[in-house]
Design a protein around this motif. Structure first.
Motif, PDB file in Angstrom:
ATOM      1  N   ALA A  90       0.826  -1.213   0.000  1.00 38.87           N
ATOM      2  CA  ALA A  90       0.000   0.000   0.000  1.00 38.87           C
ATOM      3  C   ALA A  90       0.859   1.262   0.000  1.00 38.87           C
ATOM      4  O   ALA A  90       0.584   2.221  -0.742  1.00 38.87           O
ATOM      5  CB  ALA A  90      -0.928  -0.011   1.211  1.00 38.87           C
ATOM      6  N   GLU A  91       1.899   1.276   0.816  1.00 41.88           N
ATOM      7  CA  GLU A  91       2.768   2.452   0.888  1.00 41.88           C
ATOM      8  C   GLU A  91       3.471   2.701  -0.442  1.00 41.88           C
ATOM      9  O   GLU A  91       3.602   3.851  -0.888  1.00 41.88           O
ATOM     10  CB  GLU A  91       3.790   2.270   2.008  1.00 41.88           C
ATOM     11  CG  GLU A  91       3.173   2.359   3.404  1.00 41.88           C
ATOM     12  CD  GLU A  91       4.150   1.994   4.518  1.00 41.88           C
ATOM     13  OE1 GLU A  91       5.202   1.371   4.202  1.00 41.88           O
ATOM     14  OE2 GLU A  91       3.851   2.306   5.692  1.00 41.88           O
ATOM     15  N   ASN A 102      -4.091  -2.060  10.014  1.00 40.13           N
ATOM     16  CA  ASN A 102      -4.137  -1.186   8.835  1.00 40.13           C
ATOM     17  C   ASN A 102      -5.424  -0.372   8.723  1.00 40.13           C
ATOM     18  O   ASN A 102      -5.712   0.186   7.656  1.00 40.13           O
ATOM     19  CB  ASN A 102      -3.954  -2.028   7.568  1.00 40.13           C
ATOM     20  CG  ASN A 102      -2.575  -2.641   7.488  1.00 40.13           C
ATOM     21  OD1 ASN A 102      -1.576  -2.006   7.813  1.00 40.13           O
ATOM     22  ND2 ASN A 102      -2.511  -3.909   7.085  1.00 40.13           N
ATOM     23  N   GLY A 103      -6.164  -0.294   9.818  1.00 45.97           N
ATOM     24  CA  GLY A 103      -7.377   0.511   9.811  1.00 45.97           C
ATOM     25  C   GLY A 103      -7.118   1.982   9.543  1.00 45.97           C
ATOM     26  O   GLY A 103      -8.016   2.715   9.142  1.00 45.97           O
ATOM     27  N   ASP A 104      -5.869   2.404   9.742  1.00 46.80           N
ATOM     28  CA  ASP A 104      -5.524   3.806   9.491  1.00 46.80           C
ATOM     29  C   ASP A 104      -5.232   4.073   8.020  1.00 46.80           C
ATOM     30  O   ASP A 104      -5.216   5.235   7.587  1.00 46.80           O
ATOM     31  CB  ASP A 104      -4.301   4.204  10.318  1.00 46.80           C
ATOM     32  CG  ASP A 104      -3.064   3.361   9.962  1.00 46.80           C
ATOM     33  OD1 ASP A 104      -3.234   2.162   9.662  1.00 46.80           O
ATOM     34  OD2 ASP A 104      -1.953   3.905   9.978  1.00 46.80           O
ATOM     35  N   MET A 105      -5.020   3.017   7.212  1.00 46.77           N
ATOM     36  CA  MET A 105      -4.641   3.206   5.811  1.00 46.77           C
ATOM     37  C   MET A 105      -5.740   2.827   4.832  1.00 46.77           C
ATOM     38  O   MET A 105      -5.807   3.374   3.729  1.00 46.77           O
ATOM     39  CB  MET A 105      -3.387   2.392   5.470  1.00 46.77           C
ATOM     40  CG  MET A 105      -2.102   2.965   6.033  1.00 46.77           C
ATOM     41  SD  MET A 105      -0.654   2.177   5.276  1.00 46.77           S
ATOM     42  CE  MET A 105      -0.700   2.872   3.614  1.00 46.77           C
ATOM     43  N   LEU A 139       0.919   4.197  -2.913  1.00 43.13           N
ATOM     44  CA  LEU A 139       0.574   5.585  -2.589  1.00 43.13           C
ATOM     45  C   LEU A 139       1.702   6.549  -2.924  1.00 43.13           C
ATOM     46  O   LEU A 139       1.456   7.719  -3.199  1.00 43.13           O
ATOM     47  CB  LEU A 139       0.200   5.690  -1.110  1.00 43.13           C
ATOM     48  CG  LEU A 139      -1.152   5.081  -0.730  1.00 43.13           C
ATOM     49  CD1 LEU A 139      -1.291   4.975   0.785  1.00 43.13           C
ATOM     50  CD2 LEU A 139      -2.308   5.902  -1.307  1.00 43.13           C
ATOM     51  N   GLU A 140       2.925   6.059  -2.902  1.00 39.12           N
ATOM     52  CA  GLU A 140       4.047   6.920  -3.309  1.00 39.12           C
ATOM     53  C   GLU A 140       3.943   7.296  -4.781  1.00 39.12           C
ATOM     54  O   GLU A 140       4.319   8.392  -5.175  1.00 39.12           O
ATOM     55  CB  GLU A 140       5.383   6.198  -3.043  1.00 39.12           C
ATOM     56  CG  GLU A 140       5.800   6.214  -1.582  1.00 39.12           C
ATOM     57  CD  GLU A 140       7.203   5.648  -1.412  1.00 39.12           C
ATOM     58  OE1 GLU A 140       7.930   5.526  -2.425  1.00 39.12           O
ATOM     59  OE2 GLU A 140       7.567   5.326  -0.267  1.00 39.12           O
ATOM     60  N   VAL A 141       3.406   6.387  -5.582  1.00 40.69           N
ATOM     61  CA  VAL A 141       3.245   6.655  -7.010  1.00 40.69           C
ATOM     62  C   VAL A 141       2.054   7.567  -7.256  1.00 40.69           C
ATOM     63  O   VAL A 141       2.127   8.530  -8.028  1.00 40.69           O
ATOM     64  CB  VAL A 141       3.073   5.335  -7.795  1.00 40.69           C
ATOM     65  CG1 VAL A 141       2.783   5.623  -9.270  1.00 40.69           C
ATOM     66  CG2 VAL A 141       4.309   4.470  -7.642  1.00 40.69           C
ATOM     67  N   ASP A 142       0.945   7.270  -6.597  1.00 43.37           N
ATOM     68  CA  ASP A 142      -0.279   8.067  -6.772  1.00 43.37           C
ATOM     69  C   ASP A 142      -0.984   8.180  -5.428  1.00 43.37           C
ATOM     70  O   ASP A 142      -1.717   7.272  -5.011  1.00 43.37           O
ATOM     71  CB  ASP A 142      -1.203   7.404  -7.800  1.00 43.37           C
ATOM     72  CG  ASP A 142      -2.418   8.262  -8.119  1.00 43.37           C
ATOM     73  OD1 ASP A 142      -2.658   9.263  -7.408  1.00 43.37           O
ATOM     74  OD2 ASP A 142      -3.144   7.940  -9.074  1.00 43.37           O
ATOM     75  N   PRO A 143      -0.777   9.289  -4.723  1.00 47.15           N
ATOM     76  CA  PRO A 143      -1.365   9.436  -3.390  1.00 47.15           C
ATOM     77  C   PRO A 143      -2.878   9.604  -3.390  1.00 47.15           C
ATOM     78  O   PRO A 143      -3.498   9.606  -2.315  1.00 47.15           O
ATOM     79  CB  PRO A 143      -0.678  10.704  -2.850  1.00 47.15           C
ATOM     80  CG  PRO A 143      -0.252  11.454  -4.067  1.00 47.15           C
ATOM     81  CD  PRO A 143       0.080  10.434  -5.094  1.00 47.15           C
ATOM     82  N   ASP A 144      -3.492   9.724  -4.561  1.00 44.99           N
ATOM     83  CA  ASP A 144      -4.935   9.940  -4.625  1.00 44.99           C
ATOM     84  C   ASP A 144      -5.736   8.656  -4.794  1.00 44.99           C
ATOM     85  O   ASP A 144      -6.972   8.708  -4.852  1.00 44.99           O
ATOM     86  CB  ASP A 144      -5.270  10.890  -5.784  1.00 44.99           C
ATOM     87  CG  ASP A 144      -4.706  12.283  -5.570  1.00 44.99           C
ATOM     88  OD1 ASP A 144      -4.647  12.722  -4.405  1.00 44.99           O
ATOM     89  OD2 ASP A 144      -4.310  12.920  -6.564  1.00 44.99           O
ATOM     90  N   ILE A 145      -5.069   7.509  -4.895  1.00 42.31           N
ATOM     91  CA  ILE A 145      -5.828   6.273  -5.068  1.00 42.31           C
ATOM     92  C   ILE A 145      -6.573   5.928  -3.783  1.00 42.31           C
ATOM     93  O   ILE A 145      -6.198   6.339  -2.677  1.00 42.31           O
ATOM     94  CB  ILE A 145      -4.923   5.102  -5.498  1.00 42.31           C
ATOM     95  CG1 ILE A 145      -3.878   4.786  -4.432  1.00 42.31           C
ATOM     96  CG2 ILE A 145      -4.271   5.381  -6.840  1.00 42.31           C
ATOM     97  CD1 ILE A 145      -3.064   3.533  -4.737  1.00 42.31           C
TER      98      ILE A 145
END
Length: 399
Positions: free
Chosen positions: A131-132, A175-178, A135-141
């Motif tokens: 997941a990290e 991972n409830g925060d992500m 998100l580094e590639v596209d933080p809007d997904i």
């Protein structure tokens, strides 16, 4: 009873979703049916295939071509089993940076509780690393998970690993925060491969389960994360997880369409973000799940032909007639839409009281084994009494 002044839920546009994998194909003969299906969201590749194979660029391109035919929102599942953060990140980069497809919804793995020799502890670490990287590639997904199988909020059903750790609860704790949308899968039948095809009676008695599933899911989210703002979804659902077909109650049967009309109505009352019917298309040799077959459509396709005319604001409804249920919603044009389902074999009727709305029936459509969601004269709501033939679904539009 229908209380048109008591709005209990909003219908999210992606509740009309389905799964679509590399083994599915929309032939030219089915282009019009696909475009007119009412399906607004497609999950790709869906099922086990995506964790046994690496998605290639041409898979993404082909899927996006299907999206253009159906007119649906795309979503993609990256590989978890034998997958890597680097591979997942590259897939996001190709899809959203290089090709600019703008795919917002993503999943990491499919039903990890079914992997061999795999634990919740391993899963939550691997999921987070992937997941990290994405998100580094596209933080809007938007990330959807954990996609565990056969969950309905009861201890005898909900999956645990070999160490007894609950897959959903363990995922939420770590991972409830992500995660952005909490999603599970559910197929109530068959209960064992000794009897791979269910009966009409089993489906008839099953539909109340779907009125509790999302409520149970929200309760677990609250207990494990303290959050009430996380959207919920069922991204794979059908009556059977087996490839049963040509039975009186298999996924390709008329009764499956009746069962899903009632189950789907119950789910909409609990405001899911996504419901992913499994699946959009399947050849008869692969199984009877698909709304589309090889060159024609299956009965549950017509359930969506009725529901795509349903309103966007779900109102409170109730029925005390066994096996006769009713769902209502207000449409943007001011109409009140009612979908009534008779799961019984014989005709059922009862007085219908509508509060907070004054109007007349302007349209009626019925789904039976021989009448496929077609417009008909209103013989169903007459002088305040609702009457439905056995094993039928009726849509009424009140202006």
């Amino acid at each position: 009873t229908v209380d048109a002044e008591d709005i209990i839920a909003q219908v999210h546009p992606y509740a009309f979703g389905a799964n679509f994998g590399p083994l599915s194909v929309v032939t030219i003969d089915l282009f019009d049916a696909a475009a007119d299906s009412g399906i607004t969201f497609l999950r790709f590749p869906g099922g086990r295939w995506g964790d046994l194979n690496d998605l290639q660029h041409f898979h993404i391109d082909t899927f996006m071509s299907t999206i253009s035919i159906v007119g649906a929102e795309p979503s993609i599942h990256v590989r978890l089993e034998n997958g890597t953060p680097e591979a997942a990140a590259e897939l996001v980069h190709y899809t959203n940076i290089e090709k600019e497809y703008g795919v917002r919804y993503w999943y990491i793995g499919n039903e990890p509780n079914l992997f061999d020799d795999y634990t919740v502890a391993e899963y939550v670490v691997q999921w987070r690393a992937i997941a990290e990287a994405m998100l580094e590639v596209d933080p809007d997904i938007i990330l959807i998970g954990p996609e565990v199988s056969q969950w309905n909020g009861t201890p005898q059903v909900d999956p645990v690993d070999a160490e007894g750790v609950d897959w959903l609860r363990g995922f939420l704790q770590a991972n409830g925060d992500m995660v952005d949308i909490v999603a599970v899968h559910r197929y109530p039948f068959p209960r064992s491969m000794a009897n791979p095809v269910s009966t009409v009676e089993e489906l008839r008695e099953n539909t109340p389960e779907w009125g509790n599933t999302l409520e149970n899911l929200r309760q677990v989210i609250l207990e494990e994360t303290g959050r009430t703002d996380l959207p919920v979804a069922i991204t794979e659902a059908n009556s059977h997880w087996s490839s049963a077909s040509q039975g009186e109650a298999s996924p390709d049967s008329h009764y499956n369409a009746v069962w899903w009309a009632d189950s789907f109505g119950r789910l909409l009352q609990d405001e899911p973000e996504i419901i992913g019917y499994f699946d959009f298309q399947s050849l008869p040799s692969r199984g009877g799940w698909g709304l589309l077959a090889r060159n024609d459509v299956r009965p549950t396709y017509y359930t969506y032909q009725l529901y795509k005319q349903f309103g966007t604001q779900v109102v409170a409804t109730a029925s005390d007639v066994d096996y006769l249920t009713i769902y209502g919603a207000l449409r943007d044009d001011g109409a009140l839409t009612l979908i009534a389902v008779n799961r019984a074999d014989d005709e059922l009727s009862g007085p219908l009281t509508i509060n907070g709305f004054s109007g007349e029936v302007s349209e009626a459509h019925i789904l039976t084994e021989s009448v496929l969601a077609e417009p008909v004269d209103n013989t169903f709501l007459v002088d305040g009494v609702l009457t439905l033939p056995g094993r039928s679904v009726v849509l009424l539009v009140l202006e």
